[in-house]
Motif scaffolding. Structure first.
Motif, PDB file in Angstrom:
ATOM      1  N   LYS A 165       0.835  -1.205   0.000  1.00  0.00           N
ATOM      2  CA  LYS A 165       0.000   0.000   0.000  1.00  0.00           C
ATOM      3  C   LYS A 165       0.870   1.255   0.000  1.00  0.00           C
ATOM      4  CE  LYS A 165      -3.976  -1.929   2.510  1.00  0.00           C
ATOM      5  NZ  LYS A 165      -4.783  -1.846   3.770  1.00  0.00           N
ATOM      6  N   GLU A 166       1.905   1.228   0.819  1.00  0.00           N
ATOM      7  CA  GLU A 166       2.806   2.373   0.898  1.00  0.00           C
ATOM      8  C   GLU A 166       3.477   2.630  -0.453  1.00  0.00           C
ATOM      9  OE1 GLU A 166       6.844   3.744   3.333  1.00  0.00           O
ATOM     10  OE2 GLU A 166       5.650   2.044   4.038  1.00  0.00           O
ATOM     11  N   SER A 176       2.336   1.746  -3.518  1.00  0.00           N
ATOM     12  CA  SER A 176       1.343   2.228  -4.480  1.00  0.00           C
ATOM     13  C   SER A 176       1.003   3.689  -4.244  1.00  0.00           C
ATOM     14  CB  SER A 176       0.079   1.368  -4.402  1.00  0.00           C
ATOM     15  OG  SER A 176      -0.904   1.827  -5.300  1.00  0.00           O
ATOM     16  N   GLU A 177       0.836   4.066  -2.989  1.00  0.00           N
ATOM     17  CA  GLU A 177       0.427   5.436  -2.677  1.00  0.00           C
ATOM     18  C   GLU A 177       1.574   6.425  -2.850  1.00  0.00           C
ATOM     19  OE1 GLU A 177      -1.646   5.334   1.079  1.00  0.00           O
ATOM     20  OE2 GLU A 177      -2.996   3.758   0.340  1.00  0.00           O
ATOM     21  N   TYR A 205       1.550   6.983  -6.533  1.00  0.00           N
ATOM     22  CA  TYR A 205       0.371   7.802  -6.833  1.00  0.00           C
ATOM     23  C   TYR A 205       0.648   9.278  -6.548  1.00  0.00           C
ATOM     24  CZ  TYR A 205      -4.264   9.869  -6.127  1.00  0.00           C
ATOM     25  OH  TYR A 205      -5.366  10.693  -6.175  1.00  0.00           O
ATOM     26  N   ASN A 206       1.307   9.546  -5.436  1.00  0.00           N
ATOM     27  CA  ASN A 206       1.579  10.929  -5.026  1.00  0.00           C
ATOM     28  C   ASN A 206       2.777  11.549  -5.725  1.00  0.00           C
ATOM     29  OD1 ASN A 206      -0.539  11.362  -3.085  1.00  0.00           O
ATOM     30  ND2 ASN A 206       0.525   9.959  -1.705  1.00  0.00           N
ATOM     31  N   ASN A 266       0.270   2.882 -10.794  1.00  0.00           N
ATOM     32  CA  ASN A 266       0.804   2.817  -9.428  1.00  0.00           C
ATOM     33  C   ASN A 266       0.445   1.496  -8.762  1.00  0.00           C
ATOM     34  OD1 ASN A 266      -1.896   4.010  -9.591  1.00  0.00           O
ATOM     35  ND2 ASN A 266      -1.795   4.241  -7.363  1.00  0.00           N
ATOM     36  N   ILE A 301      -6.296   4.056  -4.777  1.00  0.00           N
ATOM     37  CA  ILE A 301      -5.741   4.131  -3.420  1.00  0.00           C
ATOM     38  C   ILE A 301      -6.827   3.973  -2.358  1.00  0.00           C
ATOM     39  CG2 ILE A 301      -3.708   5.473  -4.077  1.00  0.00           C
ATOM     40  CD1 ILE A 301      -5.184   7.985  -3.042  1.00  0.00           C
TER      41      ILE A 301
END
Length: 387
Positions: A17-18, A20-21, A24-25, A94, A346
């Motif tokens: 998750k970290e 992917s995010e 994304y950011n 992402n 996300i």
């Protein structure tokens, strides 16, 4: 085995998750994915992968390998991480890349027991000039037994087809002159470009309904009172097979050659982006993946969509058995290449689909590694499939 795979995924889920995010950011365009590729590499190294950076001369490409040291097939997972201009990760790369890296890490936990190798390829610039094309052309997948990746979508969808593509540029060169005072002394390059469009429009009556030809005039002159001495037209030509694409491209080139002859211009023909092969889904591998996706909790898997887009995964599928399904990130339909699609990647619902997809990718690989007859069936289909 399903429980063990699920447990292993859950153990690394927070890190996925970290990843992917973070991507994304920090959206980055093709061949500019410095932060994104570095983030993938950092996580893969943490879990014991040997990583080659700048793979095949591409700064943001990588090859990450985990070798059990025991005999067995080599499984390839392909990670994408490029974004779109202005709207960021509207195609969801992402979470796509994270899914492949997550599958690679998860599978590596089982290789000491079952043997084989896993390779995660970091493949830049899918949205533009396709890093997988360069990799496929230079032998990156020659030692890969099966290659897999899965793309975010609002539903789980089987691997299907995509169109082969060539990106062709026609550059017409003429001679400038005053368009009112001395038009007879000019050679209008724009006429060559416009006539090309007219010739192609006449050609459309005689091409297969599944083919696509679409283009723009990138440069057509600077002022209405100057005869343009340069005009540039760019086209995408697409078809369901490489064979028909090659035939159609020749006809499109003849449209431009005729236009140049009629307008008295000089013509230069080039490719302005990489050419994509059509995706050839290995159905033996696809059916296995779908079965394992259901084992991971997927309730419905849709049939493939009509493939009118083009993917650089197509080039991989002509080298080794491949699949490119889609996994569900939303309960409602979301249009790709939008900010709404990016935002969906996300949310917790997306991570449910990602967990299911990673599990299916890993269980499929384990089946292929453990069952030699299954791998033989996959390769037999690949060898017998007409490209």
């Amino acid at each position: 085995m399903i429980d063990k795979v699920t447990q292993t995924i859950n153990e690394i889920m927070d890190e996925l998750k970290e990843l992917s995010e973070y991507i994304y950011n920090n959206p980055e365009l093709g061949y500019e994915e410095i932060k994104s590729s570095a983030a993938h590499i950092e996580l893969l190294k943490k879990y014991g992968f040997n990583v080659e950076k700048g793979y095949m001369g591409m700064e943001t490409a990588f090859r990450a390998e985990f070798d059990s040291g025991k005999e067995g097939p080599t499984i390839g997972y392909l990670a994408e991480y490029d974004a779109l201009p202005e709207i960021g990760h509207g195609c969801g790369h992402n979470i796509l890349g994270t899914t492949s890296t997550g599958a690679g890490i998860t599978l590596s936990k089982f290789l000491d027991e079952i043997g084989g190798r896993v390779v995660v390829f970091g493949t830049p610039a899918e949205e533009t000039s396709g890093g997988k094309v360069i990799m496929a052309d230079n032998g990156a997948f020659n030692d890969i037994d099966v290659a897999m990746m899965t793309h975010p979508n609002h539903t789980h969808t089987k691997s299907g087809a995509s169109l082969a593509l060539q990106a062709i540029q026609f550059t017409f060169k003429g001679k400038s002159a005053h368009a009112a005072a001395h038009p007879e002394k000019g050679i209008n390059a724009l006429d060559g470009a416009i006539n090309t469009f007219n010739n192609i429009n006449a050609l459309r009556e005689h091409i297969k309904s599944t083919a696509r030809i679409h283009g723009i005039i990138k440069d057509g002159g600077r002022a209405a009172n100057i005869v343009p001495d340069l005009a540039i037209a760019q086209f995408y030509v697409r078809a369901r097979t490489k064979t028909y694409l090659e035939e159609l491209v020749e006809k499109v080139k003849n449209c431009a050659n005729g236009a140049a002859l009629a307008s008295g211009t000089e013509l230069e023909i080039t490719n302005y982006e990489a050419s994509y092969d059509n995706l050839v889904t290995n159905h033996t591998l696809s059916e296995l993946y779908c079965s394992r996706l259901k084992d991971m909790g997927a309730e419905e898997i849709n049939e493939p969509r009509e493939g009118y887009g083009s993917l650089d995964m197509g080039n991989v599928s002509h080298v080794c058995p491949s699949i490119h399904p889609h996994f569900s990130i939303s309960d409602e339909e979301i249009i790709a290449h939008t900010r709404e699609f990016a935002q969906a990647t996300i949310k917790n619902r997306a991570y449910k689909g990602m967990r299911e997809a990673i599990g299916a990718l890993v269980l499929t690989a384990i089946d292929v590694i453990k069952d030699d007859s299954l791998l033989k069936a996959v390769k037999k289909e690949f060898n017998n499939t007409k490209k």
